[in-house]
Design a protein around this motif. Structure first.
Motif, PDB file in Angstrom:
ATOM      1  N   HIS A   1      -9.599 -16.567  19.929  1.00 30.07           N
ATOM      2  CA  HIS A   1      -9.567 -17.591  18.888  1.00 30.07           C
ATOM      3  C   HIS A   1      -8.244 -18.347  18.889  1.00 30.07           C
ATOM      4  O   HIS A   1      -7.888 -18.969  17.893  1.00 30.07           O
ATOM      5  CB  HIS A   1      -9.816 -16.962  17.513  1.00 30.07           C
ATOM      6  N   ALA A   2      -7.528 -18.315  20.011  1.00 29.27           N
ATOM      7  CA  ALA A   2      -6.298 -19.091  20.129  1.00 29.27           C
ATOM      8  C   ALA A   2      -6.629 -20.570  20.304  1.00 29.27           C
ATOM      9  O   ALA A   2      -7.744 -20.942  20.682  1.00 29.27           O
ATOM     10  CB  ALA A   2      -5.471 -18.582  21.307  1.00 29.27           C
ATOM     11  N   ILE A   3      -5.620 -21.423  20.049  1.00 34.49           N
ATOM     12  CA  ILE A   3      -5.846 -22.862  20.108  1.00 34.49           C
ATOM     13  C   ILE A   3      -6.261 -23.296  21.513  1.00 34.49           C
ATOM     14  O   ILE A   3      -7.190 -24.102  21.690  1.00 34.49           O
ATOM     15  CB  ILE A   3      -4.578 -23.621  19.670  1.00 34.49           C
ATOM     16  N   TYR A   4      -5.580 -22.773  22.537  1.00 35.07           N
ATOM     17  CA  TYR A   4      -5.900 -23.188  23.895  1.00 35.07           C
ATOM     18  C   TYR A   4      -7.305 -22.738  24.297  1.00 35.07           C
ATOM     19  O   TYR A   4      -7.960 -23.381  25.130  1.00 35.07           O
ATOM     20  CB  TYR A   4      -4.856 -22.675  24.880  1.00 35.07           C
ATOM     21  N   MET A   5      -7.799 -21.652  23.700  1.00 33.12           N
ATOM     22  CA  MET A   5      -9.168 -21.225  23.971  1.00 33.12           C
ATOM     23  C   MET A   5     -10.166 -22.208  23.356  1.00 33.12           C
ATOM     24  O   MET A   5     -11.196 -22.529  23.963  1.00 33.12           O
ATOM     25  CB  MET A   5      -9.400 -19.821  23.427  1.00 33.12           C
ATOM     26  N   TYR A   6      -9.850 -22.701  22.154  1.00 30.59           N
ATOM     27  CA  TYR A   6     -10.717 -23.695  21.533  1.00 30.59           C
ATOM     28  C   TYR A   6     -10.765 -24.974  22.365  1.00 30.59           C
ATOM     29  O   TYR A   6     -11.824 -25.611  22.483  1.00 30.59           O
ATOM     30  CB  TYR A   6     -10.236 -24.021  20.117  1.00 30.59           C
ATOM     31  N   VAL A   7      -9.626 -25.363  22.933  1.00 28.17           N
ATOM     32  CA  VAL A   7      -9.598 -26.544  23.805  1.00 28.17           C
ATOM     33  C   VAL A   7     -10.514 -26.330  25.004  1.00 28.17           C
ATOM     34  O   VAL A   7     -11.291 -27.212  25.393  1.00 28.17           O
ATOM     35  CB  VAL A   7      -8.157 -26.841  24.265  1.00 28.17           C
ATOM     36  N   LEU A   8     -10.469 -25.134  25.596  1.00 28.50           N
ATOM     37  CA  LEU A   8     -11.353 -24.819  26.718  1.00 28.50           C
ATOM     38  C   LEU A   8     -12.814 -24.802  26.289  1.00 28.50           C
ATOM     39  O   LEU A   8     -13.703 -25.183  27.065  1.00 28.50           O
ATOM     40  CB  LEU A   8     -10.969 -23.469  27.325  1.00 28.50           C
ATOM     41  N   TYR A   9     -13.085 -24.361  25.056  1.00 29.97           N
ATOM     42  CA  TYR A   9     -14.453 -24.379  24.561  1.00 29.97           C
ATOM     43  C   TYR A   9     -15.017 -25.806  24.580  1.00 29.97           C
ATOM     44  O   TYR A   9     -16.149 -26.037  25.021  1.00 29.97           O
ATOM     45  CB  TYR A   9     -14.526 -23.836  23.136  1.00 29.97           C
ATOM     46  N   PHE A  10     -14.212 -26.760  24.092  1.00 32.54           N
ATOM     47  CA  PHE A  10     -14.671 -28.144  24.046  1.00 32.54           C
ATOM     48  C   PHE A  10     -14.833 -28.717  25.457  1.00 32.54           C
ATOM     49  O   PHE A  10     -15.811 -29.417  25.741  1.00 32.54           O
ATOM     50  CB  PHE A  10     -13.691 -28.997  23.237  1.00 32.54           C
ATOM     51  N   ILE A  11     -13.870 -28.424  26.346  1.00 31.82           N
ATOM     52  CA  ILE A  11     -13.973 -28.925  27.722  1.00 31.82           C
ATOM     53  C   ILE A  11     -15.208 -28.368  28.401  1.00 31.82           C
ATOM     54  O   ILE A  11     -15.958 -29.092  29.077  1.00 31.82           O
ATOM     55  CB  ILE A  11     -12.705 -28.566  28.518  1.00 31.82           C
ATOM     56  N   GLN A  12     -15.454 -27.082  28.220  1.00 31.70           N
ATOM     57  CA  GLN A  12     -16.618 -26.465  28.856  1.00 31.70           C
ATOM     58  C   GLN A  12     -17.914 -26.999  28.266  1.00 31.70           C
ATOM     59  O   GLN A  12     -18.912 -27.156  28.980  1.00 31.70           O
ATOM     60  CB  GLN A  12     -16.572 -24.958  28.710  1.00 31.70           C
TER      61      GLN A  12
END
Length: 370
Positions: A297-308
């Motif tokens: 649930h880190a910010i960079y993981m959320y960014v990857l969620y949107f990219i994916q």
């Protein structure tokens, strides 16, 4: 005491979905907006991908060119893209309707099977394009052998059979052991779980078989991508070397031939680029979930969620755009070449041929080295 009695009734290796969701209420509240956005992006991109891949399939069927050696690999690739997009479209609908994790677990496994099939079909089509480019550069000196035709048919069959055999253990063991009870409840049907149809935290499993299936699913997905990426890069490297060698020889082609070579070369480059752009975010996210399980649930993981969410199911759409653009380019270059010939007098055409014969080291202006 009642809650303890209910917990004791849960089978070994299974954590009840309601208990798991309750233990992470704050996390679910914090990430609910992110998951909702990913759901809508997944639905939108999957719909566009269905339209794109369906357009190529419809074109091949309508023009009766499915059996063509140049179109057949693209047809199979588009078919896998269509099935993948439909799979994630259904998953987005199930997530919207808050369906049980049983359906999401099996849909994730089927989606991973189709995803790995698209890897191999991408390599198969890239190999076909590179082979066509070699044929055109060698003119009549190179002929497609029966052995290469057999290899192409074998690769086409294995592109579906091999991923299916690799996914069978996930479906069988997962359903027998009820591993779907441990699916990450807030997002078990979302595309951000590509590479692992089970929970993102294997420590939640008390059953060794479910934990093994988690690592097996991730390892199979990463290995399939790695093998496909290496094969495509080696194939492109050999094709680039071949193309540069022919440019260095000063060989000349007519304008229509150069147009076909130009379009084939661009397709051989663009389809692998689409493959890497669509798959690298999913591969990166799968690796990060293995290495940093506590930071999901880190910010960079959320960014990857949107990219994916934008890339994982967009291969069918991008393949359609590239095919349409390159086909239009081929049509334009051929028309330009024909117009150039039709508007020249016999004297000008003879002068052009004489000038071309003196430029032994010249390269056609429509082609640039790879």
């Amino acid at each position: 005491m009642g809650s303890l009695r209910n917990a004791a009734m849960v089978p070994i290796g299974c954590i009840a979905t309601s208990d798991y969701a309750g233990a992470n209420t704050s996390t679910s509240d914090d990430s609910r907006e992110v998951y909702a956005a990913v759901e809508w992006i997944q639905f939108f991109m999957a719909t566009l991908s269905v339209i794109g891949s369906g357009s190529i399939i419809g074109y091949a069927v309508f023009h009766n060119v499915i059996k063509s050696p140049q179109v057949r690999p693209l047809f199979y690739l588009s078919l896998s893209d269509l099935l993948l997009a439909l799979c994630w479209l259904i998953a987005a609908v199930l997530h919207r309707q808050k369906q049980t994790n049983t359906a999401c677990y099996n849909l994730q496994a089927v989606g991973q099977f189709i995803y790995m099939s698209s890897f191999l079909y991408t390599f198969n089509y890239t190999w076909q394009l590179c082979r066509d480019l070699k044929t055109k550069l060698d003119r009549a000196l190179y002929k497609v052998s029966d052995k290469e035709c057999r290899i192409g048919r074998i690769v086409t069959v294995l592109s579906s059979v091999l991923p299916f055999l690799l996914i069978v253990p996930i479906l069988s063991v997962g359903n027998i052991k009820e591993c779907y009870r441990n699916c990450s409840f807030p997002h078990s049907c979302l595309v951000l779980n590509v590479g692992s149809p089970t929970t993102s935290d294997p420590s939640l499993y008390s059953d060794a078989a479910c934990k093994a299936m988690h690592y097996y699913a991730t390892a199979v997905f990463l290995l399939a991508f790695l093998v496909t990426a290496i094969l495509i890069l080696v194939l492109l490297g050999k094709t680039c070397a071949l193309f540069k060698r022919y440019l260095a020889t000063g060989s000349r082609f007519g304008d229509p031939e150069w147009a076909v070579i130009c379009v084939t070369r661009r397709r051989a480059l663009l389809y692998p680029v689409i493959f890497f752009c669509c798959c690298l975010p999913a591969v990166t996210l799968a690796i990060l979930k293995l290495v940093h399980r506590e930071e999901t649930h880190a910010i960079y993981m959320y960014v990857l969620y949107f990219i994916q969410a934008f890339t994982a199911v967009s291969q069918g759409l991008l393949n359609c755009l590239v095919y349409g653009w390159t086909s239009r380019m081929l049509h334009y270059l051929k028309q330009t070449a024909c117009r150039d010939v039709d508007t020249q007098t016999p004297l000008l055409r003879s002068q052009k041929k004489l000038y071309a014969s003196t430029q032994t080291n010249a390269v056609s202006p429509t082609i640039t080295p790879l």
